[in-house]
Design a protein around this motif. Structure first.
Motif, PDB file in Angstrom:
ATOM      1  N   VAL A  41       1.155  -1.215  -0.071  1.00 49.38           N
ATOM      2  CA  VAL A  41      -0.184   0.123   0.142  1.00 49.38           C
ATOM      3  C   VAL A  41       0.971   1.728  -0.217  1.00 49.38           C
ATOM      4  CG1 VAL A  41      -1.929   1.325   1.349  1.00 49.38           C
ATOM      5  CG2 VAL A  41      -1.853  -1.531   1.199  1.00 49.38           C
ATOM      6  N   PHE A  42       0.324   2.076  -0.886  1.00 46.94           N
ATOM      7  CA  PHE A  42       1.737   3.281  -0.821  1.00 46.94           C
ATOM      8  C   PHE A  42       0.175   4.517  -0.012  1.00 46.94           C
ATOM      9  CE2 PHE A  42       3.467   0.652  -3.948  1.00 46.94           C
ATOM     10  CZ  PHE A  42       5.354   1.266  -3.169  1.00 46.94           C
ATOM     11  N   ALA A  43       1.484   4.661   0.858  1.00 47.65           N
ATOM     12  CA  ALA A  43       0.547   6.056   1.387  1.00 47.65           C
ATOM     13  C   ALA A  43       2.369   7.165   1.446  1.00 47.65           C
ATOM     14  CB  ALA A  43       0.285   5.993   2.736  1.00 47.65           C
ATOM     15  N   THR A  44       2.557   7.573   0.094  1.00 49.93           N
ATOM     16  CA  THR A  44       3.338   8.952   0.314  1.00 49.93           C
ATOM     17  C   THR A  44       3.653  10.177   0.467  1.00 49.93           C
ATOM     18  OG1 THR A  44       3.753   7.807  -1.587  1.00 49.93           O
ATOM     19  CG2 THR A  44       5.269   6.563  -1.409  1.00 49.93           C
TER      20      THR A  44
ATOM     21  N   GLY B 159      -9.760   3.854  -6.844  1.00 46.95           N
ATOM     22  CA  GLY B 159     -10.271   4.411  -5.212  1.00 46.95           C
ATOM     23  C   GLY B 159      -9.343   3.432  -4.453  1.00 46.95           C
ATOM     24  N   GLY B 160      -8.695   2.770  -4.697  1.00 51.87           N
ATOM     25  CA  GLY B 160      -7.596   2.159  -3.874  1.00 51.87           C
ATOM     26  C   GLY B 160      -6.428   0.545  -4.330  1.00 51.87           C
ATOM     27  N   HIS B 161      -7.150  -0.096  -6.182  1.00 53.91           N
ATOM     28  CA  HIS B 161      -5.978  -0.323  -6.803  1.00 53.91           C
ATOM     29  C   HIS B 161      -5.504   1.113  -7.516  1.00 53.91           C
ATOM     30  CE1 HIS B 161      -9.527  -2.992  -6.575  1.00 53.91           C
ATOM     31  NE2 HIS B 161      -8.410  -4.241  -6.125  1.00 53.91           N
ATOM     32  N   VAL B 162      -3.956   0.188  -7.047  1.00 52.52           N
ATOM     33  CA  VAL B 162      -2.982   1.184  -8.804  1.00 52.52           C
ATOM     34  C   VAL B 162      -3.251   0.887  -9.483  1.00 52.52           C
ATOM     35  CG1 VAL B 162      -0.921   1.870  -9.061  1.00 52.52           C
ATOM     36  CG2 VAL B 162      -1.465   1.822  -6.933  1.00 52.52           C
ATOM     37  N   LEU B 163      -4.277   1.739 -10.768  1.00 57.80           N
ATOM     38  CA  LEU B 163      -3.722   1.222 -12.219  1.00 57.80           C
ATOM     39  C   LEU B 163      -2.546   1.386 -13.021  1.00 57.80           C
ATOM     40  CD1 LEU B 163      -7.774   3.207 -12.314  1.00 57.80           C
ATOM     41  CD2 LEU B 163      -7.020   0.238 -11.862  1.00 57.80           C
ATOM     42  N   ASP B 164      -2.086   0.395 -14.063  1.00 59.42           N
ATOM     43  CA  ASP B 164      -1.084   0.779 -14.857  1.00 59.42           C
ATOM     44  C   ASP B 164      -1.821   1.680 -15.848  1.00 59.42           C
ATOM     45  OD1 ASP B 164       0.843  -0.111 -16.110  1.00 59.42           O
ATOM     46  OD2 ASP B 164       0.499  -2.201 -15.907  1.00 59.42           O
ATOM     47  N   ILE B 165      -1.059   1.897 -16.742  1.00 54.14           N
ATOM     48  CA  ILE B 165      -1.319   2.769 -17.705  1.00 54.14           C
ATOM     49  C   ILE B 165      -2.648   2.260 -18.966  1.00 54.14           C
ATOM     50  CG2 ILE B 165       0.989   3.356 -17.742  1.00 54.14           C
ATOM     51  CD1 ILE B 165       1.929   2.215 -20.109  1.00 54.14           C
ATOM     52  N   ASP B 166      -2.544   0.841 -18.743  1.00 52.36           N
ATOM     53  CA  ASP B 166      -4.082   0.781 -19.979  1.00 52.36           C
ATOM     54  C   ASP B 166      -5.090   0.093 -19.100  1.00 52.36           C
ATOM     55  OD1 ASP B 166      -3.123  -1.426 -18.066  1.00 52.36           O
ATOM     56  OD2 ASP B 166      -2.875  -3.561 -19.733  1.00 52.36           O
TER      57      ASP B 166
ATOM     58  N   SER C 189      -6.049  -1.154 -15.489  1.00 52.09           N
ATOM     59  CA  SER C 189      -5.736  -2.414 -15.182  1.00 52.09           C
ATOM     60  C   SER C 189      -5.314  -2.534 -14.076  1.00 52.09           C
ATOM     61  CB  SER C 189      -5.730  -3.628 -15.832  1.00 52.09           C
ATOM     62  OG  SER C 189      -4.263  -3.429 -16.833  1.00 52.09           O
ATOM     63  N   PRO C 190      -5.595  -2.910 -13.094  1.00 62.97           N
ATOM     64  CA  PRO C 190      -5.241  -3.326 -11.434  1.00 62.97           C
ATOM     65  C   PRO C 190      -3.719  -3.650 -11.499  1.00 62.97           C
ATOM     66  CG  PRO C 190      -7.232  -3.136 -11.924  1.00 62.97           C
ATOM     67  CD  PRO C 190      -6.843  -3.411 -13.163  1.00 62.97           C
ATOM     68  N   ILE C 191      -2.611  -3.204 -10.891  1.00 63.90           N
ATOM     69  CA  ILE C 191      -1.090  -3.599 -11.028  1.00 63.90           C
ATOM     70  C   ILE C 191      -1.687  -5.096  -9.916  1.00 63.90           C
ATOM     71  CG2 ILE C 191       0.658  -3.250 -10.604  1.00 63.90           C
ATOM     72  CD1 ILE C 191       0.809  -1.134 -11.514  1.00 63.90           C
ATOM     73  N   GLU C 192      -1.270  -5.721  -9.523  1.00 62.27           N
ATOM     74  CA  GLU C 192      -1.884  -6.992  -8.594  1.00 62.27           C
ATOM     75  C   GLU C 192      -0.422  -6.558  -7.748  1.00 62.27           C
ATOM     76  OE1 GLU C 192      -2.055 -11.478  -9.059  1.00 62.27           O
ATOM     77  OE2 GLU C 192       0.034 -11.097  -8.553  1.00 62.27           O
ATOM     78  N   GLY C 193      -1.723  -7.107  -6.480  1.00 63.82           N
ATOM     79  CA  GLY C 193      -1.461  -6.417  -5.293  1.00 63.82           C
ATOM     80  C   GLY C 193      -0.954  -5.550  -4.725  1.00 63.82           C
ATOM     81  N   VAL C 194      -0.538  -4.362  -5.734  1.00 65.16           N
ATOM     82  CA  VAL C 194      -0.488  -2.571  -5.303  1.00 65.16           C
ATOM     83  C   VAL C 194      -1.757  -1.717  -5.152  1.00 65.16           C
ATOM     84  CG1 VAL C 194       1.237  -0.938  -6.208  1.00 65.16           C
ATOM     85  CG2 VAL C 194       1.765  -3.388  -6.623  1.00 65.16           C
ATOM     86  N   TYR C 195      -1.965  -0.690  -4.453  1.00 66.95           N
ATOM     87  CA  TYR C 195      -2.920  -0.391  -3.378  1.00 66.95           C
ATOM     88  C   TYR C 195      -1.729   1.566  -2.903  1.00 66.95           C
ATOM     89  CZ  TYR C 195      -4.758  -4.543  -3.423  1.00 66.95           C
ATOM     90  OH  TYR C 195      -5.425  -5.942  -3.737  1.00 66.95           O
ATOM     91  N   ALA C 196      -3.513   2.675  -2.979  1.00 64.62           N
ATOM     92  CA  ALA C 196      -3.023   3.795  -2.485  1.00 64.62           C
ATOM     93  C   ALA C 196      -4.085   3.925  -1.946  1.00 64.62           C
ATOM     94  CB  ALA C 196      -2.630   4.803  -3.935  1.00 64.62           C
TER      95      ALA C 196
END
Length: 455
Positions: A100-103, A343-350, A352-359
């Protein structure tokens, strides 16, 4: 939701957003989880330590709540670990089920007007980090003896903090946690008048009632609200009807407007319907600010009138908002200054959600809202993470000490929660033993903080 293993989650960022996410995760029913919180600072708490003005002890009460969370044995802290330098995303995925990125947002949003690069034009975030004793900030500030009239652009809480610190005397701030270099720097501050500029009217300002009231708590400061631009349109009245806090802000502004100045040696002026269009310079240094007078358009927004005014100021502080750093190896929405997300999943440039990566927090939604909003924001992200867990692959190195060994092998001098408690006690003892006793006095140099924390 069924996960038949112990779950490991990394949270990058130890401010309120990251701590709240860890707290919610460890309180999730039927989930056996441990959380490691990483931060590039040697200390926890993010902008609570390095973004809140030192004369705001009531706001810093939030640290007590965050400390209670961090005392949970299922949560660990790794400070002085820089994502992108000491560790990268692929590394973290080897040790954790999810990241989870909370930077947050640490630097100033750009202002694109002529003269912004002149000497004497400063980003508010840089000034805040200096007076809050951030280890990466310069030890000295460029106070000029001729800079008596100063402009602050922006009417959020940060703008008010900057205005108040500029208008107060160094001696008034000796009761706070400021380090010695900040006190010595503030003694060189020659400011007598701080002019705070709002592009719109009083119903559209972004600061909170408490922040606004605190401007007048110093006996050395008069707050002067100027009547020009102090106007309300239909959109303004709708805004006041919709938000009690905004109505309170306008009441405080009205009280200031009606009050006669006391003759205090410093003044904070608040100007409405003035849009900065150019910072004026001479010999490479700020000598003034040019604004366009605006008028309300009926919706609460403004339009330019084509009439301009020059203000003879010798320094300009830009407090128009924070902006997040682009994290190495992750997509970035440069317009919003956020990680692309749903709203939670970090999305790739296309998309789609990046597996296991959140913000979560400001890196997810931008630098808006108060600390309280961060908790509901974290809950939304954690809900998505927990729902995804059954389909996320287990990490290759699942034992809890594997990450410690990895940092050790890299030679990273990380700090821990126990180390923070040592530094906390050290700063408290410095404050108690100072010539001017106070609750604490901050240690500034990074190597000194790390040395104390690592014992």
């Amino acid at each position: 939701m069924t996960v038949d293993r112990k779950v490991r989650v990394a949270v990058v960022g130890a401010g309120p957003a990251g701590v709240y996410a860890a707290d919610i995760l460890t309180k999730t029913e039927d989930l056996d989880v441990t959380v490691d919180i990483l931060d590039r600072d040697p200390t926890p708490f993010g902008l609570i330590r390095y973004g809140v003005a030192p004369d705001h002890p009531r706001i810093k009460e939030i640290i007590k709540a965050l400390k209670r969370v961090m005392a949970n044995e299922d949560i660990r802290f790794f400070g002085n670990v820089n994502f992108g330098t000491d560790i990268k995303l692929e590394d973290l995925k080897g040790f954790y089920d999810a990241v989870v990125f909370a930077t947050g947002a640490r630097r100033d949003r750009e202002l694109t007007i002529p003269g912004v690069d002149l000497d004497g034009s400063y980003g508010a975030a840089d000034f805040v980090y200096w007076y809050d004793g951030h280890p990466d900030a310069p030890r000295e500030w460029d106070f000029q003896p001729h800079a008596k009239q100063v402009a602050v652009l922006g009417v959020g809480n940060v703008g008010l903090d900057v205005a108040r610190i500029l208008a107060k005397t160094a001696e008034e701030l000796l009761v706070t946690e400021i380090p010695d270099n900040v006190y010595e720097g503030l003694k060189k501050n020659a400011t007598t008048d701080v002019h705070v500029f709002a592009r719109r009217g009083p119903a559209q300002v972004k600061f909170t009632p408490m922040e606004l009231r605190e401007l007048s708590h110093s006996p050395t400061i008069d707050v002067v609200v100027h009547p020009e631009g102090y106007e309300f349109d239909h959109g303004s009245m709708e805004a006041l009807a919709a938000a009690k806090s905004q109505k309170l802000v306008v009441k405080v502004l009205g009280d200031y407007l009606a009050k006669e100045p006391s003759g205090a040696p410093h003044r904070i002026h608040i100007h409405f319907c003035q849009s900065p269009v150019e910072i004026l310079g001479e010999d490479g240094r700020v000598v003034g600010l040019r604004t366009e007078i605006t008028e309300l358009d009926g919706t609460g927004n403004v339009r330019g009138t084509g009439e301009f005014k020059d203000w003879p100021v010798q320094a300009v502080y830009r407090a128009i908002g924070y902006y997040s750093d682009n994290l190495p190896g992750l997509p970035f929405d440069a317009n919003g200054g956020v990680l692309p997300n749903d709203g939670g999943h970090v999305l790739d440039i296309d998309g789609s959600p990046i597996e296991g990566v959140y913000a979560t927090g400001w890196i997810k939604r931008g630098p808006v809202g108060l600390i309280g909003h961060t908790k509901s924001d974290a809950a939304q992200t954690v809900k998505m993470l927990v729902e995804d867990l059954p389909k996320l692959p287990a990490p290759e190195f699942a034992d809890r000490e594997a990450f410690d060994r990895h940092l050790d092998s890299r030679g990273v001098e990380y700090t821990t929660w126990e180390g923070w408690e040592k530094l906390d006690a050290h700063e408290t003892s410095l404050g108690e033993g100072d010539t001017h006793p106070r609750e604490r006095k901050k240690v500034v140099p990074r190597d000194e903080m790390v040395g104390i924390a690592r014992g």
